[in-house]
Motif scaffolding. Structure first.
Motif, PDB file in Angstrom:
ATOM      1  N   GLN A 112      -2.412  24.194   0.363  1.00  0.00           N
ATOM      2  CA  GLN A 112      -2.183  22.927   1.038  1.00  0.00           C
ATOM      3  C   GLN A 112      -0.907  23.052   1.853  1.00  0.00           C
ATOM      4  OE1 GLN A 112      -2.420  19.404  -1.507  1.00  0.00           O
ATOM      5  NE2 GLN A 112      -3.317  20.702  -3.097  1.00  0.00           N
ATOM      6  N   ALA A 113      -0.866  22.386   2.982  1.00  0.00           N
ATOM      7  CA  ALA A 113       0.342  22.390   3.809  1.00  0.00           C
ATOM      8  C   ALA A 113       1.478  21.723   3.035  1.00  0.00           C
ATOM      9  CB  ALA A 113       0.077  21.645   5.112  1.00  0.00           C
ATOM     10  N   PRO A 114       2.730  22.105   3.334  1.00  0.00           N
ATOM     11  CA  PRO A 114       3.862  21.435   2.693  1.00  0.00           C
ATOM     12  C   PRO A 114       3.780  19.919   2.900  1.00  0.00           C
ATOM     13  CG  PRO A 114       4.608  23.350   3.915  1.00  0.00           C
ATOM     14  CD  PRO A 114       3.161  23.145   4.271  1.00  0.00           C
ATOM     15  N   HIS A 115       3.940  19.176   1.820  1.00  0.00           N
ATOM     16  CA  HIS A 115       3.842  17.719   1.901  1.00  0.00           C
ATOM     17  C   HIS A 115       4.555  17.077   0.718  1.00  0.00           C
ATOM     18  CE1 HIS A 115       0.559  18.709  -0.866  1.00  0.00           C
ATOM     19  NE2 HIS A 115       0.762  17.504  -1.373  1.00  0.00           N
ATOM     20  N   LEU A 116       4.823  15.794   0.849  1.00  0.00           N
ATOM     21  CA  LEU A 116       5.316  14.966  -0.245  1.00  0.00           C
ATOM     22  C   LEU A 116       4.221  13.975  -0.593  1.00  0.00           C
ATOM     23  CD1 LEU A 116       8.031  16.011   1.047  1.00  0.00           C
ATOM     24  CD2 LEU A 116       9.012  13.834   0.378  1.00  0.00           C
ATOM     25  N   ASP A 117       3.986  13.784  -1.879  1.00  0.00           N
ATOM     26  CA  ASP A 117       3.117  12.705  -2.333  1.00  0.00           C
ATOM     27  C   ASP A 117       3.976  11.454  -2.410  1.00  0.00           C
ATOM     28  OD1 ASP A 117       0.757  14.289  -2.735  1.00  0.00           O
ATOM     29  OD2 ASP A 117       1.697  15.089  -4.534  1.00  0.00           O
ATOM     30  N   VAL A 118       3.443  10.340  -1.909  1.00  0.00           N
ATOM     31  CA  VAL A 118       4.229   9.116  -1.797  1.00  0.00           C
ATOM     32  C   VAL A 118       3.470   7.939  -2.388  1.00  0.00           C
ATOM     33  CG1 VAL A 118       5.358   7.520  -0.177  1.00  0.00           C
ATOM     34  CG2 VAL A 118       5.294   9.967   0.334  1.00  0.00           C
ATOM     35  N   SER A 119       4.151   7.174  -3.224  1.00  0.00           N
ATOM     36  CA  SER A 119       3.635   5.895  -3.708  1.00  0.00           C
ATOM     37  C   SER A 119       4.485   4.799  -3.093  1.00  0.00           C
ATOM     38  CB  SER A 119       3.730   5.805  -5.236  1.00  0.00           C
ATOM     39  OG  SER A 119       2.854   6.710  -5.852  1.00  0.00           O
ATOM     40  N   VAL A 120       3.825   3.729  -2.674  1.00  0.00           N
ATOM     41  CA  VAL A 120       4.514   2.579  -2.093  1.00  0.00           C
ATOM     42  C   VAL A 120       4.195   1.362  -2.953  1.00  0.00           C
ATOM     43  CG1 VAL A 120       4.863   1.157  -0.037  1.00  0.00           C
ATOM     44  CG2 VAL A 120       4.231   3.577   0.215  1.00  0.00           C
ATOM     45  N   PHE A 121       5.232   0.703  -3.412  1.00  0.00           N
ATOM     46  CA  PHE A 121       5.111  -0.539  -4.168  1.00  0.00           C
ATOM     47  C   PHE A 121       5.701  -1.641  -3.292  1.00  0.00           C
ATOM     48  CE2 PHE A 121       5.652   2.963  -7.075  1.00  0.00           C
ATOM     49  CZ  PHE A 121       4.752   2.717  -8.101  1.00  0.00           C
ATOM     50  N   ALA A 122       5.018  -2.776  -3.201  1.00  0.00           N
ATOM     51  CA  ALA A 122       5.542  -3.858  -2.369  1.00  0.00           C
ATOM     52  C   ALA A 122       4.897  -5.177  -2.766  1.00  0.00           C
ATOM     53  CB  ALA A 122       5.272  -3.573  -0.889  1.00  0.00           C
ATOM     54  N   ARG A 123       5.559  -6.254  -2.381  1.00  0.00           N
ATOM     55  CA  ARG A 123       5.005  -7.589  -2.631  1.00  0.00           C
ATOM     56  C   ARG A 123       3.630  -7.694  -1.976  1.00  0.00           C
ATOM     57  NH1 ARG A 123       6.376  -9.941   2.545  1.00  0.00           N
ATOM     58  NH2 ARG A 123       8.326  -8.996   3.218  1.00  0.00           N
ATOM     59  N   GLY A 124       2.772  -8.430  -2.602  1.00  0.00           N
ATOM     60  CA  GLY A 124       1.435  -8.620  -2.063  1.00  0.00           C
ATOM     61  C   GLY A 124       0.448  -7.540  -2.468  1.00  0.00           C
ATOM     62  N   LEU A 125       0.922  -6.441  -3.029  1.00  0.00           N
ATOM     63  CA  LEU A 125       0.023  -5.375  -3.480  1.00  0.00           C
ATOM     64  C   LEU A 125      -0.270  -5.574  -4.965  1.00  0.00           C
ATOM     65  CD1 LEU A 125       1.683  -2.207  -1.874  1.00  0.00           C
ATOM     66  CD2 LEU A 125      -0.259  -3.525  -1.004  1.00  0.00           C
ATOM     67  N   LEU A 126      -1.541  -5.487  -5.332  1.00  0.00           N
ATOM     68  CA  LEU A 126      -1.889  -5.556  -6.749  1.00  0.00           C
ATOM     69  C   LEU A 126      -1.650  -4.220  -7.425  1.00  0.00           C
ATOM     70  CD1 LEU A 126      -5.105  -7.729  -6.628  1.00  0.00           C
ATOM     71  CD2 LEU A 126      -2.788  -8.421  -7.231  1.00  0.00           C
ATOM     72  N   HIS A 127      -1.739  -3.157  -6.668  1.00  0.00           N
ATOM     73  CA  HIS A 127      -1.507  -1.794  -7.156  1.00  0.00           C
ATOM     74  C   HIS A 127      -0.722  -1.045  -6.097  1.00  0.00           C
ATOM     75  CE1 HIS A 127      -4.439  -2.515 -10.317  1.00  0.00           C
ATOM     76  NE2 HIS A 127      -5.228  -3.030  -9.397  1.00  0.00           N
ATOM     77  N   ARG A 128      -0.066   0.015  -6.497  1.00  0.00           N
ATOM     78  CA  ARG A 128       0.636   0.848  -5.520  1.00  0.00           C
ATOM     79  C   ARG A 128      -0.390   1.416  -4.536  1.00  0.00           C
ATOM     80  NH1 ARG A 128       0.919   6.886  -7.532  1.00  0.00           N
ATOM     81  NH2 ARG A 128      -0.968   6.858  -8.762  1.00  0.00           N
ATOM     82  N   VAL A 129       0.075   1.790  -3.372  1.00  0.00           N
ATOM     83  CA  VAL A 129      -0.746   2.549  -2.434  1.00  0.00           C
ATOM     84  C   VAL A 129      -0.154   3.948  -2.341  1.00  0.00           C
ATOM     85  CG1 VAL A 129      -1.684   0.597  -1.139  1.00  0.00           C
ATOM     86  CG2 VAL A 129       0.505   1.574  -0.457  1.00  0.00           C
ATOM     87  N   VAL A 130      -1.013   4.917  -2.095  1.00  0.00           N
ATOM     88  CA  VAL A 130      -0.611   6.323  -2.143  1.00  0.00           C
ATOM     89  C   VAL A 130      -0.920   6.991  -0.815  1.00  0.00           C
ATOM     90  CG1 VAL A 130      -0.987   8.527  -3.315  1.00  0.00           C
ATOM     91  CG2 VAL A 130      -1.028   6.400  -4.630  1.00  0.00           C
TER      92      VAL A 130
END
Length: 183
Positions: A112-130
């Protein structure tokens, strides 16, 4: 008596009570050889900055190893923790001090190409987005995950080189919405 299910709660704005910590944005200490800053802004669907979001990153070290007991390839030394966490400020901005990751093996043995896995938590989200952060100045051509994204949307996963490191904005909805993955 029959009990109903507990109603869903949104992720924020209460994440600021327990998730951030003082050195959370530092995957490596500032001044580490090869350290770069990844900076960006989290935007909502109207294009407004989100002042109460949180960005988490998980990544391999420069040799493609993870700081995890199940990874025998190593973990980049004692200063590399592989994990970063940064709340957004009042202007929706976040920052992560890290080193560029190496390529990691995919399930089929390809790299896989070099990358960072990212989770975003924010108001209005029921679950994190990835999502993932790839780097515009790295070879991303053989990455199966990036290739699975429609070509006209791939740019939402690319961090752009700046004088200060890299820039990666997150758009939760709307124009230029960042690609998010079901995990």
């Amino acid at each position: 008596m029959k009990w109903g299910s507990t109603p869903s709660q949104t992720v924020g704005p209460y994440l600021s009570l327990g998730l951030p910590w003082e050195d959370g944005p530092f995957v490596v200490p500032e001044g580490t050889e090869g350290a770069v800053w990844i900076r960006g802004v989290v935007y909502d669907g109207a294009g407004d900055p989100v002042p109460d979001a949180l960005i988490e990153t998980w990544q391999a070290d420069p040799d493609g190893g993870f700081d995890h007991p199940d990874d025998p390839r190593g973990h980049g030394g004692p200063e590399f923790r592989g994990f970063g966490r940064c709340p957004t400020d009042g202007a929706g901005a976040y920052r992560i001090c890290t080193v560029l990751p190496g390529a990691v093996p995919a399930e089929n043995g390809a790299l896989q190409a070099p990358h960072l896995d990212v989770s975003v938590f924010a108001r209005g989200l029921l679950h994190r987005v990835v999502t993932r952060i790839y780097f515009e100045d790295q070879d991303n051509s053989g990455d199966a995950v990036l290739a699975s994204v429609p070509e006209d949307r791939r740019e939402t996963l690319l961090a752009r080189r700046t004088d200060e490191g890299y820039r990666f904005d997150v758009h939760l909805q709307g124009e230029g919405e960042t690609v998010f993955f079901a995990v």
